[in-house]
Design a protein around this motif. Sequence first.
Motif, PDB file in Angstrom:
ATOM      1  N   THR A   1       0.821  -1.219   0.000  1.00 20.62           N
ATOM      2  CA  THR A   1       0.000   0.000   0.000  1.00 20.62           C
ATOM      3  C   THR A   1       0.846   1.257   0.000  1.00 20.62           C
ATOM      4  OG1 THR A   1      -1.793  -1.138   1.147  1.00 20.62           O
ATOM      5  CG2 THR A   1      -1.741   1.265   1.341  1.00 20.62           C
ATOM      6  N   LEU A   2       1.990   1.200   0.653  1.00 21.01           N
ATOM      7  CA  LEU A   2       2.827   2.384   0.830  1.00 21.01           C
ATOM      8  C   LEU A   2       3.633   2.650  -0.445  1.00 21.01           C
ATOM      9  CD1 LEU A   2       3.564   4.496   2.908  1.00 21.01           C
ATOM     10  CD2 LEU A   2       5.295   2.944   3.809  1.00 21.01           C
ATOM     11  N   ALA A   3       3.357   3.786  -1.078  1.00 20.27           N
ATOM     12  CA  ALA A   3       4.001   4.110  -2.357  1.00 20.27           C
ATOM     13  C   ALA A   3       5.135   5.116  -2.224  1.00 20.27           C
ATOM     14  CB  ALA A   3       2.966   4.644  -3.347  1.00 20.27           C
ATOM     15  N   GLY A   4       5.245   5.805  -1.089  1.00 20.79           N
ATOM     16  CA  GLY A   4       6.310   6.797  -0.951  1.00 20.79           C
ATOM     17  C   GLY A   4       6.403   7.323   0.468  1.00 20.79           C
ATOM     18  N   GLN A   5       7.641   7.600   0.906  1.00 17.00           N
ATOM     19  CA  GLN A   5       7.901   8.200   2.214  1.00 17.00           C
ATOM     20  C   GLN A   5       8.861   9.372   2.007  1.00 17.00           C
ATOM     21  OE1 GLN A   5       8.611   5.376   5.592  1.00 17.00           O
ATOM     22  NE2 GLN A   5       8.876   3.887   3.944  1.00 17.00           N
ATOM     23  N   PHE A   6       8.535  10.520   2.618  1.00 15.84           N
ATOM     24  CA  PHE A   6       9.279  11.750   2.338  1.00 15.84           C
ATOM     25  C   PHE A   6       9.538  12.504   3.645  1.00 15.84           C
ATOM     26  CE2 PHE A   6       6.284  10.603  -0.974  1.00 15.84           C
ATOM     27  CZ  PHE A   6       7.077  10.526  -2.116  1.00 15.84           C
ATOM     28  N   PHE A   7      10.819  12.740   3.946  1.00 14.66           N
ATOM     29  CA  PHE A   7      11.211  13.378   5.202  1.00 14.66           C
ATOM     30  C   PHE A   7      12.285  14.436   4.938  1.00 14.66           C
ATOM     31  CE2 PHE A   7       9.672   9.137   6.194  1.00 14.66           C
ATOM     32  CZ  PHE A   7       8.804   9.371   7.244  1.00 14.66           C
ATOM     33  N   GLY A   8      12.655  15.168   5.977  1.00 14.60           N
ATOM     34  CA  GLY A   8      13.710  16.184   5.902  1.00 14.60           C
ATOM     35  C   GLY A   8      14.600  16.090   7.117  1.00 14.60           C
ATOM     36  N   HIS A   9      14.815  17.227   7.809  1.00 12.87           N
ATOM     37  CA  HIS A   9      15.444  17.330   9.119  1.00 12.87           C
ATOM     38  C   HIS A   9      16.969  17.299   9.124  1.00 12.87           C
ATOM     39  CE1 HIS A   9      15.708  17.179  13.457  1.00 12.87           C
ATOM     40  NE2 HIS A   9      16.260  15.993  13.456  1.00 12.87           N
ATOM     41  N   THR A  10      17.603  16.446   8.353  1.00 11.20           N
ATOM     42  CA  THR A  10      19.062  16.311   8.445  1.00 11.20           C
ATOM     43  C   THR A  10      19.793  17.386   7.650  1.00 11.20           C
ATOM     44  OG1 THR A  10      19.333  14.822   6.549  1.00 11.20           O
ATOM     45  CG2 THR A  10      18.768  13.806   8.669  1.00 11.20           C
ATOM     46  N   HIS A  11      19.084  18.095   6.773  1.00  8.03           N
ATOM     47  CA  HIS A  11      19.612  19.177   5.934  1.00  8.03           C
ATOM     48  C   HIS A  11      20.478  18.667   4.792  1.00  8.03           C
ATOM     49  CE1 HIS A  11      19.004  22.730   8.959  1.00  8.03           C
ATOM     50  NE2 HIS A  11      18.044  21.833   9.057  1.00  8.03           N
ATOM     51  N   VAL A  12      20.769  17.371   4.748  1.00  6.68           N
ATOM     52  CA  VAL A  12      21.587  16.819   3.673  1.00  6.68           C
ATOM     53  C   VAL A  12      20.734  15.879   2.826  1.00  6.68           C
ATOM     54  CG1 VAL A  12      23.816  17.125   4.782  1.00  6.68           C
ATOM     55  CG2 VAL A  12      22.477  15.072   5.289  1.00  6.68           C
ATOM     56  N   ASP A  13      21.301  15.379   1.749  1.00  4.86           N
ATOM     57  CA  ASP A  13      20.591  14.616   0.727  1.00  4.86           C
ATOM     58  C   ASP A  13      20.902  13.132   0.906  1.00  4.86           C
ATOM     59  OD1 ASP A  13      19.583  13.497  -1.589  1.00  4.86           O
ATOM     60  OD2 ASP A  13      20.319  15.079  -2.904  1.00  4.86           O
ATOM     61  N   GLU A  14      19.929  12.380   1.394  1.00  3.48           N
ATOM     62  CA  GLU A  14      20.178  10.963   1.667  1.00  3.48           C
ATOM     63  C   GLU A  14      18.878  10.168   1.587  1.00  3.48           C
ATOM     64  OE1 GLU A  14      21.720  10.500   5.668  1.00  3.48           O
ATOM     65  OE2 GLU A  14      20.719  12.330   6.332  1.00  3.48           O
ATOM     66  N   PHE A  15      18.922   8.922   2.042  1.00  2.00           N
ATOM     67  CA  PHE A  15      17.750   8.060   2.012  1.00  2.00           C
ATOM     68  C   PHE A  15      17.909   6.979   3.076  1.00  2.00           C
ATOM     69  CE2 PHE A  15      20.823   6.712  -1.186  1.00  2.00           C
ATOM     70  CZ  PHE A  15      21.006   5.365  -0.932  1.00  2.00           C
ATOM     71  N   GLU A  16      16.813   6.286   3.382  1.00  3.52           N
ATOM     72  CA  GLU A  16      16.821   5.179   4.336  1.00  3.52           C
ATOM     73  C   GLU A  16      16.029   4.027   3.733  1.00  3.52           C
ATOM     74  OE1 GLU A  16      17.020   7.672   8.574  1.00  3.52           O
ATOM     75  OE2 GLU A  16      15.173   6.626   7.992  1.00  3.52           O
ATOM     76  N   ILE A  17      16.620   2.830   3.710  1.00  7.13           N
ATOM     77  CA  ILE A  17      15.981   1.663   3.100  1.00  7.13           C
ATOM     78  C   ILE A  17      15.354   0.787   4.182  1.00  7.13           C
ATOM     79  CG2 ILE A  17      16.329  -0.349   1.607  1.00  7.13           C
ATOM     80  CD1 ILE A  17      18.794   1.046   0.456  1.00  7.13           C
ATOM     81  N   PHE A  18      14.181   0.258   3.884  1.00  6.73           N
ATOM     82  CA  PHE A  18      13.483  -0.697   4.750  1.00  6.73           C
ATOM     83  C   PHE A  18      13.594  -2.092   4.128  1.00  6.73           C
ATOM     84  CE2 PHE A  18      11.752   3.380   5.633  1.00  6.73           C
ATOM     85  CZ  PHE A  18      11.258   3.365   6.925  1.00  6.73           C
ATOM     86  N   TYR A  19      13.801  -3.101   4.989  1.00  8.79           N
ATOM     87  CA  TYR A  19      13.923  -4.484   4.542  1.00  8.79           C
ATOM     88  C   TYR A  19      12.878  -5.346   5.251  1.00  8.79           C
ATOM     89  CZ  TYR A  19      18.438  -2.982   2.693  1.00  8.79           C
ATOM     90  OH  TYR A  19      19.425  -2.319   1.996  1.00  8.79           O
ATOM     91  N   ASP A  20      12.628  -6.535   4.701  1.00  9.29           N
ATOM     92  CA  ASP A  20      11.749  -7.467   5.397  1.00  9.29           C
ATOM     93  C   ASP A  20      12.398  -7.852   6.726  1.00  9.29           C
ATOM     94  OD1 ASP A  20      12.737 -10.699   4.947  1.00  9.29           O
ATOM     95  OD2 ASP A  20      13.727  -9.117   3.788  1.00  9.29           O
ATOM     96  N   GLU A  21      11.588  -7.925   7.774  1.00  8.73           N
ATOM     97  CA  GLU A  21      12.131  -8.171   9.107  1.00  8.73           C
ATOM     98  C   GLU A  21      12.614  -9.611   9.286  1.00  8.73           C
ATOM     99  OE1 GLU A  21      10.646  -5.317  12.438  1.00  8.73           O
ATOM    100  OE2 GLU A  21       8.935  -6.478  11.711  1.00  8.73           O
ATOM    101  N   GLU A  22      12.093 -10.526   8.508  1.00  5.78           N
ATOM    102  CA  GLU A  22      12.461 -11.931   8.698  1.00  5.78           C
ATOM    103  C   GLU A  22      13.891 -12.212   8.270  1.00  5.78           C
ATOM    104  OE1 GLU A  22      10.958 -16.433   7.447  1.00  5.78           O
ATOM    105  OE2 GLU A  22       9.822 -14.672   6.793  1.00  5.78           O
ATOM    106  N   THR A  23      14.278 -11.695   7.100  1.00  6.68           N
ATOM    107  CA  THR A  23      15.621 -11.999   6.582  1.00  6.68           C
ATOM    108  C   THR A  23      16.528 -10.778   6.516  1.00  6.68           C
ATOM    109  OG1 THR A  23      15.074 -11.599   4.247  1.00  6.68           O
ATOM    110  CG2 THR A  23      14.569 -13.788   5.141  1.00  6.68           C
ATOM    111  N   LEU A  24      15.960  -9.578   6.619  1.00  3.65           N
ATOM    112  CA  LEU A  24      16.718  -8.327   6.473  1.00  3.65           C
ATOM    113  C   LEU A  24      17.522  -8.311   5.172  1.00  3.65           C
ATOM    114  CD1 LEU A  24      18.063  -7.695  10.099  1.00  3.65           C
ATOM    115  CD2 LEU A  24      16.084  -6.651   8.980  1.00  3.65           C
ATOM    116  N   SER A  25      16.943  -8.881   4.134  1.00  5.44           N
ATOM    117  CA  SER A  25      17.668  -8.952   2.864  1.00  5.44           C
ATOM    118  C   SER A  25      16.847  -8.454   1.676  1.00  5.44           C
ATOM    119  CB  SER A  25      18.128 -10.391   2.595  1.00  5.44           C
ATOM    120  OG  SER A  25      17.007 -11.267   2.500  1.00  5.44           O
TER     121      SER A  25
END
Length: 623
Positions: free
Chosen positions: A443-467
């Motif tokens: 269902t989740l098509a996009g996540q958008f944040f700020g705060h750090t002032h720099v240009d980066e990203f954070e990846i989410f993985y499946d909790e079972e295998t983290l792969s």
Amino acid sequence: MPRHGVSSGQGRPRSGREQTLDRSLGTPSLRLLWMGLALALSDSQVLWAPAGAHPLPAQGLPAKFIRLAPQLREGFSWWNLTCPACKGLFTAIDIRLRNEASVAQVGSMAIKMCTLLKIAPPAVCQSAVQLFQDDMVEVWTRSVLSPSEACGLLLGSSCGHWDIFSSWNISLPAVPKPLPQPPEPPAPGSPVSRVLFLTDLHWDQSYLEGTDPNCENPLCCRQDSGPPPASRPGAGYWGEYSKCDLPLRTLESLLSGLGPAGPFDMVYWTGDIPAHNIWQQSRQDQLRALTTVTDLVKKFLGPVPVYPAVGNHESTPVNSFPPPFIEGNQSSHWLYEAMAKAWEPWLPAEALRTLRIGGFYALSPRPGLRLISLNMNFCSRENFWLLINSTDPAGQLQWLVGELQAAEDRGDKVHIIGHIPPGHCLKSWSWNYYRIVERYENTLAGQFFGHTHVDEFEIFYDEETLSRPLSVAFLAPSATTYISLNPGYRVYQIDGNYSGSSHLVLDHETYILNLTQANEPGATPHWQLLYRARETYGLPNVLPAAWHDLVYRMRSDTQLFQTFWFLYHKGHPPSEPCGTPCRLATLCAQLSARSDSPALCRHLMPDANLPPVQSLRPRPPLC
């Protein structure tokens, strides 16, 4: 260049010029208040001021305190303290602290300690402590110093319950999770929407050209910064590469110069409107910043719908966002009401209702898409009100689950916007959010944040295998220069408004104002495209797997990483090179959308010689 009000921080690869203003005047000032509180109570029978007491450290606080409890008992001869005596003592302490004279005494001692330890210049110490002291005493008497909490820690669970920052879990519906459906890019020729993303504008109402950009205060280029030494230039007209925020004219230039980057279908705006002079801000100052910049956005964007989120700098004291059970003058009612009034043209009635309650909301900007704006201050390590109760503040995550389940039932897609990224949150909040993202990955098509002032990203993985990469949170760069950056903004290309749209991010572009060029005599500001993600990084798409692969390519390709490092700093990187430890820590941060989870990065990069555990979850330079 260490100065007053500057701390080295932890984790995030430091540029040498990234100083932690809020952490200097936020978290450490709270520690000073603890010390001042202990000294103010020194005429009572017991003085409890353990050196390790720290109001908002990393999530491991309870375990550290529990291990410390036997030493406290022995060191202060509390072996014979009975439970009734303990509760009586802390009840008396709480009553005494709530006395107006005692609050002033605590503040006076904290000012002396702040000045003595050179946490900040004396004037900053005085203003900051006076701004924080009432709320801090209220929080401490309702949390760490409450009879149940304190005696539970010191005498064990038979006398009370120490549960500050304890683990907790939200409830997921019994509805089985649908089989994961890996996202696919839309068909060629499908409509594409352009979404303007603004974050961390930080308007400095006292910015003054020609003043000292390297003053002793935590924020410079201001009327009270004084002139620079004769050997150094003063603050530039449009902004400065230093610990400075922006004049209003630069924000006007940004908004008036958006034409080449548009047209836009909608705007996501994730907060932090006021400047970093957090030691001298009043509610009137914050409301003036809110209304002035909101009016500016309305003026230049006209009919384009704008969807805001609440930043941590909107309140005063900074990071002060009491959950809704705090009522009266210390509540956030004054702020949320002002936001609802300012943003009423953009938000429907139900969104305004929840905004007034807790600073979050949901709405449907177009058919098939649900937008959820989270108040990420309820996950913040620096929000000292969470010492009272950090369990799903305002019920926001449980509300989020309900919104996502309803969207899943309708077949809608969801975008989430917020200020503080989930990987920078308190552990239990972050881990619960991570679990929610996995459950609703289809269902989740996009996540958008700020705060750090720099240009980066954070990846989410499946909790079972983290792969298996299943989602990515985009962390866009700031409009402000703080610290030593070019002003910038982001544009996302989104799968467009048509039946069956995935509403996925297809690409993104970053625009900057080159301050070196803009501040040249006779020059006019020119906002220019810095880069496009797919083109620059050679990405087949911008789905989670592509960002995962990019991290691993950068691990072995140092030239590619240097490109990332340059863009990470909006085209103005620090002069110090980012060596191997810095590179690995930076890459690890992109893999870690879950806070206080070093095992996650070690699992994903098992053969890498990673830096110490504490550096695997970098902290933002300007919370």
